[in-house]
Scaffold this active site. Structure first.
Site: not given
Ligand code: DX5
Ligand code: ZN
Length: 245
Positions: A16, A41, A43, A45, A77, A79, A150, A155, A157, A185-187, A207-208
């Site tokens: 991401s 990916h 994101d 927003m 994605h 949002m 999710m 919102g 990362g 998606d997330g964590g 992402g991170s």
């Molecule tokens: C959060 C995004 C994710 C984000 C995930 O709202 O939809 O795609 O990039 O970040 P990590 O992988 O750091 O949890």
């Molecule tokens: Zn995402």
């Protein structure tokens, strides 16, 4: 070349760009593509559905050539509220799959059809507080190519995966036809990646864990190895307490 829907069925890591260094965005995307990433990916927003504001179609366009030249796809994605108003713009900019939140529109069936009409794979996302059943009618209507679960509140990362997400992924995987891919998606990081695959997820957004690393290509490869070593369905005995919930 495989279709977008086929590409979304492989077990894989989708970096991401939310956590990328935007000053070097193209180079960062090229790093993970060179390491083997085939789903990028993005994101989006809008400052309404979620507080932050991130990218629009111009960013999709800016990375499109590099992503497509590598045989990879852009997984957008959204949002954003009322995503039906933006689908065509993102498709024109180079999106290959478009995910809309079920919480963001009263017109889920309509917007999923609009996504396919625009030539993209159609996907619906559900927030942690939304039940798995929220996508059942869209699945029954054969409107879905993918569901995004999710595993954090959308919102931002770098949040910790909510442990009940494993059980939700298992329920989704059991409930959805095999033709519908499942994305989480997330964590997602080295430890949680394998657990997500054991729960039935195929596309793992990270992402991170990728872009906060000193070497994003190497971080991608480590995550990809952890994901591809795991199997679904996993024998009950192989699951830990969180995964059994
Ligand atoms: C959060 C995004 C994710 C984000 C995930 O709202 O939809 O795609 O990039 O970040 P990590 O992988 O750091 O949890
Ligand atoms: Zn995402």
């Amino acid at each position: 070349m495989p279709s977008t829907a086929e590409q979304l069925h492989a077990v894989q890591i989708a970096p991401s760009i939310l956590s990328a260094d935007f000053g070097r965005l193209r180079a960062q995307v090229q790093d993970v593509l060179a390491a083997g990433a085939r789903v990028i990916h993005v994101d989006v927003m809008d400052g309404h559905f979620v507080p932050p504001i991130t990218f629009g179609p111009l960013v999709v366009e800016a990375i499109g050539d590099a992503v497509h030249a590598a045989g990879a796809i852009i997984d957008v994605h959204l949002m954003i509220e009322r995503p039906e108003r933006q689908v065509v713009e993102f498709a024109r900019a180079g999106a290959d799959s478009i995910t809309v939140h079920v919480e963001a529109t009263p017109h889920l069936h309509y917007v999923l059809a609009a996504v396919r009409e625009a030539g993209c794979a159609a996907s619906a996302a559900i927030n942690p507080g939304t039940p798995a059943a929220a996508v059942s009618e869209a699945a029954a209507a054969d409107s879905l190519d993918m569901v995004l679960c999710m595993s954090v509140d959308p919102g931002w990362g770098n949040q910790a995966l909510i442990p009940s997400s494993y059980g939700k992924l298992r329920r989704l995987r059991e409930q959805l036809p095999r033709s519908v891919a499942l994305e989480v998606d997330g964590g997602v990081h080295r430890e949680t990646a394998a657990r997500c695959v054991r729960a039935g997820a195929g596309v793992l957004v990270a992402g991170s864990a990728v872009f906060d690393a000193a070497d994003p290509g190497a971080a991608y490869l480590e995550l990809a190895a952890a994901a591809s070593a795991a199997r679904w369905p996993a024998p009950e005995a192989a699951l830990d307490a969180d995964e059994r919930r």
